[in-house]
Scaffold this motif. Structure first.
Motif, PDB file in Angstrom:
ATOM      1  N   ASP A 249       0.829  -1.206   0.000  1.00  0.00           N
ATOM      2  CA  ASP A 249       0.000   0.000   0.000  1.00  0.00           C
ATOM      3  C   ASP A 249       0.861   1.253   0.000  1.00  0.00           C
ATOM      4  N   PHE A 250       1.929   1.245   0.786  1.00  0.00           N
ATOM      5  CA  PHE A 250       2.814   2.400   0.901  1.00  0.00           C
ATOM      6  C   PHE A 250       4.134   1.943   1.493  1.00  0.00           C
ATOM      7  N   CYS A 251       5.113   2.815   1.420  1.00  0.00           N
ATOM      8  CA  CYS A 251       6.443   2.537   1.970  1.00  0.00           C
ATOM      9  C   CYS A 251       6.933   3.813   2.637  1.00  0.00           C
ATOM     10  N   VAL A 252       6.484   4.042   3.866  1.00  0.00           N
ATOM     11  CA  VAL A 252       6.910   5.233   4.592  1.00  0.00           C
ATOM     12  C   VAL A 252       8.427   5.198   4.756  1.00  0.00           C
TER      13      VAL A 252
ATOM     14  N   ALA B 295       3.047   3.216  10.921  1.00  0.00           N
ATOM     15  CA  ALA B 295       2.661   4.391  10.143  1.00  0.00           C
ATOM     16  C   ALA B 295       1.536   5.161  10.831  1.00  0.00           C
ATOM     17  N   THR B 296       1.643   6.487  10.780  1.00  0.00           N
ATOM     18  CA  THR B 296       0.607   7.357  11.335  1.00  0.00           C
ATOM     19  C   THR B 296       0.232   8.408  10.298  1.00  0.00           C
ATOM     20  N   ALA B 297      -0.794   9.176  10.595  1.00  0.00           N
ATOM     21  CA  ALA B 297      -1.226  10.242   9.678  1.00  0.00           C
ATOM     22  C   ALA B 297      -0.117  11.264   9.468  1.00  0.00           C
TER      23      ALA B 297
ATOM     24  N   ASN C 204       8.573  17.161  -0.679  1.00  0.00           N
ATOM     25  CA  ASN C 204       8.962  15.878  -1.235  1.00  0.00           C
ATOM     26  C   ASN C 204       9.132  14.864  -0.110  1.00  0.00           C
ATOM     27  N   VAL C 205       9.806  13.783  -0.380  1.00  0.00           N
ATOM     28  CA  VAL C 205       9.934  12.723   0.635  1.00  0.00           C
ATOM     29  C   VAL C 205      10.641  13.231   1.887  1.00  0.00           C
ATOM     30  N   GLY C 206      11.417  14.290   1.759  1.00  0.00           N
ATOM     31  CA  GLY C 206      12.066  14.869   2.924  1.00  0.00           C
ATOM     32  C   GLY C 206      11.090  15.496   3.897  1.00  0.00           C
ATOM     33  N   GLN C 207       9.952  15.970   3.383  1.00  0.00           N
ATOM     34  CA  GLN C 207       8.929  16.592   4.234  1.00  0.00           C
ATOM     35  C   GLN C 207       7.785  15.617   4.547  1.00  0.00           C
ATOM     36  N   ILE C 208       7.469  14.731   3.600  1.00  0.00           N
ATOM     37  CA  ILE C 208       6.394  13.745   3.788  1.00  0.00           C
ATOM     38  C   ILE C 208       6.977  12.352   3.567  1.00  0.00           C
ATOM     39  N   PRO C 209       7.370  11.650   4.605  1.00  0.00           N
ATOM     40  CA  PRO C 209       7.975  10.321   4.439  1.00  0.00           C
ATOM     41  C   PRO C 209       7.087   9.343   3.686  1.00  0.00           C
TER      42      PRO C 209
END
Length: 218
Positions: free
Chosen positions: A29-32, A54-56, A82-87
């Motif tokens: 589903d995702f890869c935090v 994982a959390t919100a 980007n991924v730096g701000q939103i894992p």
């Protein structure tokens, strides 16, 4: 028999081309992004945090409503998301950036090595453009107004300039969770260690003193 072999080779070549041309669909589903992992293993991104953790907050960023500080030599400020701000963007292939421009401010010529960019003007008017590859190096440019959209193809040198006396704001979407940015002037004149003055003087067909003066600014 010969025609059958030729058809088989053609089919295999087309199949291989399709396999190379498209990335596989995600298998989760995702890869935090686990930015604290000490492991060195990477698959086109950061290692995955255990999905049960994982959390919100891993999928959230607040701040695009805040104007960027354009008090700098170029009069432009990028606020990346980007991924730096939103894992949680890790491996998803998308990111955003808010860009603020002082009157006549610019975002200098640069490239995104891993992303195509689509820019929307939210406020003001912008002169934007990109340059095609050698040997033509054709400049494709246009003046955009509020609500207008423009695309910068992946890897090509492009720029933006506010062409008004008021502030301008744009929002960019990029086709990578970590598009990268390579500002041409910084890369050429501000590399560490510096590119030799002789190389740059010959490349730009100017005296070495001109190169020294420019390098001193970076």
């Amino acid at each position: 028999m010969g025609n059958q072999i030729l058809l088989l080779i053609t089919f295999l070549a087309m199949t291989c081309a399709l396999v190379i041309a498209f990335e596989p669909s995600p298998l989760q589903d995702f890869c935090v992004a686990d930015t604290t992992s000490s492991g060195s293993y990477r698959i086109n991104g950061f290692p995955c945090l255990d999905s049960k953790l994982a959390t919100a907050e891993h999928f959230f960023f607040s701040g695009l409503h805040i104007p960027g500080n354009t008090s700098n030599p170029v009069g432009g400020k990028v606020t990346p998301v980007n991924v730096g701000q939103i894992p949680g963007l890790n491996t998803l292939g998308i990111s955003l950036a808010r860009i603020d421009y002082a009157p006549w401010g610019v975002i200098p010529p640069h490239t995104h090595p891993r992303a195509t960019e689509i820019l929307t003007v939210l406020e003001g008017s912008l002169n934007v453009g990109f340059v095609t590859s050698n040997p033509n190096n054709k400049l494709i440019s246009k003046v955009l107004n509020k609500g207008d959209v423009f695309v910068f193809p992946v890897g090509l040198v492009h720029y933006q300039q506010n062409v008004g006396n008021g502030i301008a704001i744009s929002l960019s979407s990029l086709s990578s969770q970590n598009p990268g940015v390579n500002t041409i002037a910084n890369a050429v004149f501000g590399s560490n260690p510096a590119i030799s003055e002789d190389v740059l003087a010959k490349s730009f067909q100017v005296d070495k003193s001109v190169i020294s003066s420019i390098q001193a600014k970076f």
